[in-house]
Scaffold this active site. Structure first.
Site, PDB file in Angstrom:
ATOM      1  N   GLY A  73       0.828  -1.202   0.000  1.00 14.87           N
ATOM      2  CA  GLY A  73       0.000   0.000   0.000  1.00 14.87           C
ATOM      3  C   GLY A  73       0.866   1.257   0.000  1.00 14.87           C
ATOM      4  N   THR A  74       1.931   1.224   0.763  1.00 14.20           N
ATOM      5  CA  THR A  74       2.847   2.366   0.833  1.00 14.20           C
ATOM      6  C   THR A  74       3.418   2.697  -0.542  1.00 14.20           C
ATOM      7  OG1 THR A  74       3.423   1.862   3.128  1.00 14.20           O
ATOM      8  CG2 THR A  74       5.005   3.187   1.881  1.00 14.20           C
ATOM      9  N   ASN A 156      -7.329   5.035   9.176  1.00 16.56           N
ATOM     10  CA  ASN A 156      -6.848   3.873   9.909  1.00 16.56           C
ATOM     11  C   ASN A 156      -6.893   4.076  11.424  1.00 16.56           C
ATOM     12  OD1 ASN A 156      -4.784   5.665   8.671  1.00 16.56           O
ATOM     13  ND2 ASN A 156      -3.406   4.644  10.090  1.00 16.56           N
ATOM     14  N   GLN A 184      -7.235   1.039   3.935  1.00 16.90           N
ATOM     15  CA  GLN A 184      -8.048   0.598   5.068  1.00 16.90           C
ATOM     16  C   GLN A 184      -9.498   0.320   4.626  1.00 16.90           C
ATOM     17  OE1 GLN A 184      -7.692  -0.814   8.513  1.00 16.90           O
ATOM     18  NE2 GLN A 184      -5.984   0.519   8.041  1.00 16.90           N
ATOM     19  N   HIS A 206      -2.603  -7.005   2.650  1.00 14.07           N
ATOM     20  CA  HIS A 206      -2.580  -7.561   4.011  1.00 14.07           C
ATOM     21  C   HIS A 206      -3.623  -6.939   4.934  1.00 14.07           C
ATOM     22  CE1 HIS A 206      -0.333  -4.572   6.592  1.00 14.07           C
ATOM     23  NE2 HIS A 206       0.050  -4.127   5.406  1.00 14.07           N
ATOM     24  N   CYS A 330       4.767   5.062  19.673  1.00 16.62           N
ATOM     25  CA  CYS A 330       5.169   4.387  20.896  1.00 16.62           C
ATOM     26  C   CYS A 330       6.573   4.810  21.316  1.00 16.62           C
ATOM     27  CB  CYS A 330       5.100   2.874  20.700  1.00 16.62           C
ATOM     28  SG  CYS A 330       5.050   1.980  22.251  1.00 16.62           S
TER      29      CYS A 330
HETATM   30  C1  LIG Z   1      -1.664   0.017   6.208  1.00 20.80           C
HETATM   31  C2  LIG Z   1      -1.925   1.301   5.503  1.00 20.80           C
HETATM   32  C3  LIG Z   1      -1.042   1.804   4.529  1.00 20.80           C
HETATM   33  C4  LIG Z   1       0.266   1.131   4.199  1.00 20.80           C
HETATM   34  O1  LIG Z   1       0.085  -0.098   3.547  1.00 20.80           O
HETATM   35  P1  LIG Z   1       1.255  -1.191   3.576  1.00 20.80           P
HETATM   36  O2  LIG Z   1       0.767  -2.240   2.632  1.00 20.80           O
HETATM   37  O3  LIG Z   1       1.352  -1.668   4.983  1.00 20.80           O
HETATM   38  O4  LIG Z   1       2.479  -0.522   3.096  1.00 20.80           O
HETATM   39  C5  LIG Z   1      -1.368   2.983   3.896  1.00 20.80           C
HETATM   40  N1  LIG Z   1      -2.508   3.634   4.179  1.00 20.80           N
HETATM   41  C6  LIG Z   1      -3.383   3.189   5.102  1.00 20.80           C
HETATM   42  C7  LIG Z   1      -4.638   3.949   5.341  1.00 20.80           C
HETATM   43  C8  LIG Z   1      -3.119   2.010   5.789  1.00 20.80           C
HETATM   44  O5  LIG Z   1      -3.989   1.579   6.714  1.00 20.80           O
END
Ligand SMILES: *Cc1c(COP(=O)(O)O)cnc(C)c1O
Length: 387
Positions: A73-74, A156, A184, A206, A330
């Site tokens: 996603g990144t 998220n 998300q 994922h 954290c």
């Molecule tokens: C988890 C997430 C990402 C990043 O996705 P990855 O696959 O973990 O790199 C980006 N945007 C949102 C809103 C997310 O929840």
């Protein structure tokens, strides 16, 4: 005695669905070809990717040639923001980037880097105290020289869902590329990139019971975008590198299952979510729900507790067997309140005491009730560690 462990952090990641695993397995050992090869093995792998692309495009409501696969996603967020910003600047000199203050770091850090190091101008859209960005706010800030607008579909940290189709209409009217981070949202909301009027849409497997390390980006035909990873011409030239065939097949299968079973799963987790929200607000003093009451992800409950150390609370919950999350980074010593919670106007004393509980397909009522029976005492104890 063994501790019973309960996972309540499905917004962080989900387990891989066994049906997804089964679909992926042949592509590690038997159908292992390089999709770019001419021979039978290559054709077999290429056909698998073609089918996956077709399937993802059906789930998103677009054409197959508008879907490209990435490594997460990144990476999809990076390609969308950086790729559109640079291509738009080259095309018409646009250098203004408009995003919300509640984006995932994959979007916000990318936009800030473009501003700090590459001469773009960065502007933050306002959000209300539930985290919503209204289309009228986009309309009053979008300009001829806006290179890209990016709005998170569903947040998220606080679960809030944005009015994407309305914002999309504003961007379309101005001819500005509109990116949505649906990483998300994809697990819980039916996404249609055509009716939502988006030009770029990021997802990651994922978060919807697919494997980690694979994502997809919808690129509407004609959207200016500069490839970031260059090399061989894979993925229509938008993303070079030999494709991760098993993971791509897994992403497509996971998304298909998610879409097919969405209604059933949403109503199940929503009932449990509402039970959590109701009891927490009722049972725990100085507790507030964060995000929107109604326009929120069906599996997402998020709170702040005044004067509580959120990190201590998470550690206590973990010791009791419950895996949850918070918004704040954290850090020990001097904790920083989350940017999202700060953006929705929460004072530090509230923002540092955040708790996110996110449910999934495996969550059952008995677990939720055990959690709810335990939580008030732990929140009370975490007051002692007031940050
Ligand atoms: C988890 C997430 C990402 C990043 O996705 P990855 O696959 O973990 O790199 C980006 N945007 C949102 C809103 C997310 O929840």
């Amino acid at each position: 005695m063994n501790l019973t462990r309960t996972y309540l952090d499905y917004a962080a990641t989900t387990p891989v669905d066994s049906r997804v695993m089964e679909t992926m397995m042949p592509f590690f050992e038997q159908q292992f070809g390089n999709p770019s090869s001419i021979h039978f093995y290559g054709q077999e792998a290429d056909a698998a990717i073609g089918n996956a692309r077709e399937s993802v495009s059906k789930s998103l409501g677009c054409s197959a040639n508008e879907v490209i696969f990435t490594a997460c996603g990144t990476e999809s967020d990076n390609l969308a923001i950086r790729g559109a910003a640079i291509a738009m600047r080259k095309q018409n000199g646009a250098r203004h980037i408009l995003i919300t203050p509640v984006e995932h770091h994959a979007v916000s850090v990318t936009a800030k880097q473009l501003a700090d190091k590459f001469g773009f101008e960065f502007e933050s859209l306002p959000v209300d105290q539930t985290g919503v960005t209204n289309a009228s706010e986009v309309a009053s800030r979008i300009r001829k020289e806006t290179a890209v607008v990016s709005v998170i579909y569903a947040n998220n940290e606080i679960g809030t869902i944005n009015p994407i189709a309305e914002i999309g209409a504003v961007c379309r009217e101005h001819g500005v590329p509109f990116h949505v981070d649906a990483v998300q949202a994809a697990a819980h909301l039916p996404i249609n990139v055509v009716t939502d009027k988006v030009d770029l849409c990021s997802i990651g497997a994922h978060k919807f019971y697919g494997p980690k390390g694979v994502g997809a980006l919808y690129i509407r035909n004609g959207t200016p975008i500069l490839p970031i990873i260059t090399g061989g011409g894979q993925e229509g030239g938008y993303r070079a590198g030999t494709q991760n065939v098993p993971y791509i097949v897994g992403l497509a299968k996971a998304l298909q299952i998610t879409c097919n079973e969405m209604l059933e799963n949403s109503s199940k987790v929503k009932m449990l979510r509402d039970r959590i929200i109701g009891r927490v607000i009722e049972d725990i003093p100085n507790a507030r729900l964060t995000g929107h009451q109604i326009q929120r992800l069906p599996n997402h409950a998020s709170f702040v507790f005044e004067g509580v150390d959120g990190n201590s609370l998470l550690v206590m919950l973990d010791m009791a067997g419950f895996a949850c999350s918070s918004g704040s980074a954290c850090k020990t010593g001097n904790p920083e309140p989350s940017e999202v919670l700060t953006a929705i106007g929460l004072p530090r004393r509230w923002a540092l005491g955040s708790l996110r509980v996110t449910l999934g397909r495996e969550t059952i009522l008995a677990e939720v009730d055990r959690f709810l029976d335990l939580l008030p005492a732990l929140v009370k104890r975490a007051h002692a560690y007031e940050p």
